[in-house]
Design a protein around this motif. Structure first.
Motif, PDB file in Angstrom:
ATOM      1  N   ILE A  37     -11.151  -3.902   3.084  1.00  5.07           N
ATOM      2  CA  ILE A  37     -11.419  -2.666   3.821  1.00  5.07           C
ATOM      3  C   ILE A  37     -10.950  -1.462   3.005  1.00  5.07           C
ATOM      4  O   ILE A  37     -11.661  -0.456   2.873  1.00  5.07           O
ATOM      5  N   SER A  38      -9.747  -1.564   2.449  1.00 10.59           N
ATOM      6  CA  SER A  38      -9.183  -0.466   1.665  1.00 10.59           C
ATOM      7  C   SER A  38      -9.946  -0.275   0.363  1.00 10.59           C
ATOM      8  O   SER A  38     -10.211   0.858  -0.048  1.00 10.59           O
ATOM      9  N   GLU A  39     -10.316  -1.373  -0.264  1.00  9.76           N
ATOM     10  CA  GLU A  39     -11.004  -1.284  -1.563  1.00  9.76           C
ATOM     11  C   GLU A  39     -12.354  -0.604  -1.423  1.00  9.76           C
ATOM     12  O   GLU A  39     -12.734   0.223  -2.261  1.00  9.76           O
ATOM     13  N   THR A  40     -13.110  -0.945  -0.387  1.00 10.16           N
ATOM     14  CA  THR A  40     -14.442  -0.351  -0.213  1.00 10.16           C
ATOM     15  C   THR A  40     -14.369   1.060   0.361  1.00 10.16           C
ATOM     16  O   THR A  40     -15.371   1.778   0.360  1.00 10.16           O
ATOM     17  N   GLU A  41     -13.171   1.442   0.850  1.00  6.84           N
ATOM     18  CA  GLU A  41     -12.972   2.769   1.452  1.00  6.84           C
ATOM     19  C   GLU A  41     -13.993   3.037   2.557  1.00  6.84           C
ATOM     20  O   GLU A  41     -14.503   4.145   2.718  1.00  6.84           O
ATOM     21  N   SER A  42     -14.296   1.974   3.323  1.00  7.27           N
ATOM     22  CA  SER A  42     -15.289   2.074   4.394  1.00  7.27           C
ATOM     23  C   SER A  42     -14.734   2.826   5.592  1.00  7.27           C
ATOM     24  O   SER A  42     -13.554   2.722   5.922  1.00  7.27           O
ATOM     25  N   ASN A  43     -15.607   3.555   6.253  1.00  5.89           N
ATOM     26  CA  ASN A  43     -15.243   4.316   7.447  1.00  5.89           C
ATOM     27  C   ASN A  43     -15.440   3.427   8.677  1.00  5.89           C
ATOM     28  O   ASN A  43     -16.501   3.411   9.300  1.00  5.89           O
ATOM     29  N   VAL A  44     -14.413   2.656   9.006  1.00  9.42           N
ATOM     30  CA  VAL A  44     -14.473   1.752  10.155  1.00  9.42           C
ATOM     31  C   VAL A  44     -13.230   1.936  11.019  1.00  9.42           C
ATOM     32  O   VAL A  44     -12.235   2.499  10.568  1.00  9.42           O
ATOM     33  N   GLU A  45     -13.308   1.441  12.244  1.00 11.11           N
ATOM     34  CA  GLU A  45     -12.177   1.481  13.161  1.00 11.11           C
ATOM     35  C   GLU A  45     -11.372   0.192  13.018  1.00 11.11           C
ATOM     36  O   GLU A  45     -11.925  -0.910  13.117  1.00 11.11           O
ATOM     37  N   ILE A  46     -10.079   0.311  12.761  1.00  9.74           N
ATOM     38  CA  ILE A  46      -9.195  -0.846  12.704  1.00  9.74           C
ATOM     39  C   ILE A  46      -8.778  -1.192  14.128  1.00  9.74           C
ATOM     40  O   ILE A  46      -8.125  -0.389  14.800  1.00  9.74           O
ATOM     41  N   LEU A  47      -9.144  -2.386  14.608  1.00  4.36           N
ATOM     42  CA  LEU A  47      -8.864  -2.753  15.992  1.00  4.36           C
ATOM     43  C   LEU A  47      -7.648  -3.647  16.154  1.00  4.36           C
ATOM     44  O   LEU A  47      -6.850  -3.452  17.067  1.00  4.36           O
ATOM     45  N   LEU A  48      -7.496  -4.651  15.274  1.00  3.07           N
ATOM     46  CA  LEU A  48      -6.478  -5.666  15.554  1.00  3.07           C
ATOM     47  C   LEU A  48      -6.140  -6.460  14.299  1.00  3.07           C
ATOM     48  O   LEU A  48      -7.037  -6.896  13.571  1.00  3.07           O
ATOM     49  N   ASP A  49      -4.833  -6.634  14.061  1.00  2.29           N
ATOM     50  CA  ASP A  49      -4.374  -7.536  13.013  1.00  2.29           C
ATOM     51  C   ASP A  49      -4.445  -8.949  13.564  1.00  2.29           C
ATOM     52  O   ASP A  49      -3.786  -9.277  14.552  1.00  2.29           O
ATOM     53  N   LEU A  50      -5.255  -9.810  12.939  1.00  6.66           N
ATOM     54  CA  LEU A  50      -5.456 -11.171  13.436  1.00  6.66           C
ATOM     55  C   LEU A  50      -4.385 -12.139  12.936  1.00  6.66           C
ATOM     56  O   LEU A  50      -4.408 -13.319  13.276  1.00  6.66           O
ATOM     57  N   ASN A  51      -3.503 -11.645  12.111  1.00 11.46           N
ATOM     58  CA  ASN A  51      -2.277 -12.372  11.764  1.00 11.46           C
ATOM     59  C   ASN A  51      -2.525 -13.691  11.045  1.00 11.46           C
ATOM     60  O   ASN A  51      -1.816 -14.673  11.255  1.00 11.46           O
ATOM     61  N   PHE A  52      -3.552 -13.731  10.193  1.00 13.87           N
ATOM     62  CA  PHE A  52      -3.718 -14.862   9.280  1.00 13.87           C
ATOM     63  C   PHE A  52      -4.311 -14.336   7.972  1.00 13.87           C
ATOM     64  O   PHE A  52      -4.632 -13.162   7.849  1.00 13.87           O
ATOM     65  N   GLY A  53      -4.431 -15.210   6.990  1.00 12.36           N
ATOM     66  CA  GLY A  53      -4.962 -14.777   5.699  1.00 12.36           C
ATOM     67  C   GLY A  53      -4.051 -13.815   4.978  1.00 12.36           C
ATOM     68  O   GLY A  53      -4.500 -12.957   4.213  1.00 12.36           O
ATOM     69  N   LYS A  54      -2.746 -13.960   5.196  1.00  8.18           N
ATOM     70  CA  LYS A  54      -1.796 -13.038   4.567  1.00  8.18           C
ATOM     71  C   LYS A  54      -1.733 -13.270   3.060  1.00  8.18           C
ATOM     72  O   LYS A  54      -1.676 -14.407   2.595  1.00  8.18           O
ATOM     73  N   ALA A  55      -1.741 -12.191   2.312  1.00  2.00           N
ATOM     74  CA  ALA A  55      -1.666 -12.266   0.854  1.00  2.00           C
ATOM     75  C   ALA A  55      -1.221 -10.912   0.314  1.00  2.00           C
ATOM     76  O   ALA A  55      -1.355  -9.887   0.986  1.00  2.00           O
ATOM     77  N   ASN A  56      -0.705 -10.935  -0.893  1.00  2.00           N
ATOM     78  CA  ASN A  56      -0.304  -9.695  -1.562  1.00  2.00           C
ATOM     79  C   ASN A  56      -1.178  -9.457  -2.783  1.00  2.00           C
ATOM     80  O   ASN A  56      -1.561 -10.407  -3.475  1.00  2.00           O
ATOM     81  N   LEU A  57      -1.472  -8.193  -3.032  1.00  2.00           N
ATOM     82  CA  LEU A  57      -1.998  -7.818  -4.339  1.00  2.00           C
ATOM     83  C   LEU A  57      -0.782  -7.500  -5.200  1.00  2.00           C
ATOM     84  O   LEU A  57       0.026  -6.640  -4.840  1.00  2.00           O
ATOM     85  N   VAL A  58      -0.646  -8.213  -6.292  1.00  4.16           N
ATOM     86  CA  VAL A  58       0.537  -8.028  -7.134  1.00  4.16           C
ATOM     87  C   VAL A  58       0.136  -7.542  -8.522  1.00  4.16           C
ATOM     88  O   VAL A  58      -0.961  -7.818  -9.004  1.00  4.16           O
ATOM     89  N   LEU A  59       1.053  -6.814  -9.115  1.00  2.00           N
ATOM     90  CA  LEU A  59       0.918  -6.382 -10.508  1.00  2.00           C
ATOM     91  C   LEU A  59       1.640  -7.417 -11.356  1.00  2.00           C
ATOM     92  O   LEU A  59       2.814  -7.700 -11.130  1.00  2.00           O
ATOM     93  N   ALA A  60       0.919  -8.018 -12.306  1.00  2.00           N
ATOM     94  CA  ALA A  60       1.504  -9.091 -13.098  1.00  2.00           C
ATOM     95  C   ALA A  60       1.195  -8.903 -14.579  1.00  2.00           C
ATOM     96  O   ALA A  60       0.170  -8.316 -14.957  1.00  2.00           O
ATOM     97  N   VAL A  61       2.089  -9.417 -15.419  1.00  2.00           N
ATOM     98  CA  VAL A  61       1.952  -9.332 -16.879  1.00  2.00           C
ATOM     99  C   VAL A  61       2.258 -10.713 -17.462  1.00  2.00           C
ATOM    100  O   VAL A  61       2.833 -11.574 -16.786  1.00  2.00           O
TER     101      VAL A  61
END
Length: 284
Positions: free
Chosen positions: A73-97
């Motif tokens: 959602i954030s990457e596409t910068e789409s104009n949508v309404e955030i309704l509910l965190d469904l509390n699964f599929g948790k993951a982090n975007l990490v900076l790695a070297v």
């Protein structure tokens, strides 16, 4: 007709289908290989799509609501309404070297190249830090880019960190925290009560997942002690047991993670016939 866009494959597909099934909207007469599927409600249907495309489908009205990752959602910068965190599929975007790299912080990447499938999130992250980098957009195998000279670092999804270790990479910073969300087209949300009903149905399943329903018989003289033990939502429900004049039936909803300790205390306090059952849906 309300159209719900859900992931057609990948790690988000099965949990999404299961959640809707538990909410009373199972997939009927279709599969992820088809474009559409019916539900138990004739006015609601599923649209199977790539998770990455769902934010734009919902924004453009091809779907009224959708299920996808917050990162997408954030990457596409789409104009949508955030309704509910469904509390699964948790993951982090990490900076790695690379493990052998001398880079230990985002600031060390000033003027360097960062490869990612999430260029907008990456640009925003470094922009907020005041660090100038060159973003290299890739569509896959991001973890290989530092080892073949394409980039100095990567920004990529990491659920467990196993992929980074396997590819001799080390995380140096968290860039973005993500989980799966229910989203809606802004216009549809304002003009269709069915969207609210769907949100409420999913929310009720999520509320119920970590709750248990307790039922027990309690001697009348022990009621105050039992009530002190029970950490219910709004106090227990107390009913008279007709066959036993001095016995009460006590019902309560409690958190699943305190069931073990609570049942032991209830038994010691004089409760009997204790029954613990799961809850399918819970609407506060």
């Amino acid at each position: 007709m309300i159209r719900i866009a859900i992931p057609n494959k990948g790690r988000l597909h099965d949990p999404t289908v299961q959640l809707f099934k538990e909410a009373g909207l199972p997939v009927l007469g279709g599969s992820s290989r088809k474009l559409f599927a019916k539900t138990s409600d004739p006015e609601i249907q599923f649209l199977f799509a790539r998770a990455a495309d769902i934010p734009e489908y919902v924004q453009d009205g091809a779907a009224d609501i959708g299920v996808t990752g917050l990162d997408l959602i954030s990457e596409t910068e789409s104009n949508v309404e955030i309704l509910l965190d469904l509390n699964f599929g948790k993951a982090n975007l990490v900076l790695a070297v690379p493990e052998e790299s001398s880079i230990v912080s985002p600031e060390d990447l000033q003027g360097m190249r960062v490869a990612t499938e999430f260029p907008n999130i990456t640009k925003n992250y470094f922009g907020n830090l005041g660090i100038e980098i060159e973003v290299i957009k890739v569509s896959g195998a991001c973890e290989m880019t530092p080892h073949v000279g394409i980039a100095d670092a990567i920004v990529d999804i990491s659920s467990s960190g196993t992929t980074l270790v396997t590819n001799h990479l080390k995380p140096i910073a968290d860039v973005f925290k993500s989980s799966v969300y229910l989203i809606a087209n802004s216009e549809t949300k304002e003009n269709n009560e069915k969207v609210l009903h769907i949100k409420t149905a999913l929310e009720s399943v999520l509320h119920a997942k970590n709750k248990r329903y307790l039922m027990m018989n309690v001697p009348h003289q022990k009621l105050d002690t039992i009530k002190d033990i029970l950490p219910g939502l709004a106090g227990p429900t107390v009913m008279k047991v007709e066959s036993k004049s001095d016995t009460l039936a006590v019902h309560a909803v409690i958190d699943a993670d305190v069931v073990f300790a609570t049942v032991s205390k209830l038994k010691e306090a004089g409760a009997s016939g204790i029954l613990v059952v799961p809850i399918e849906r819970l609407i506060p």
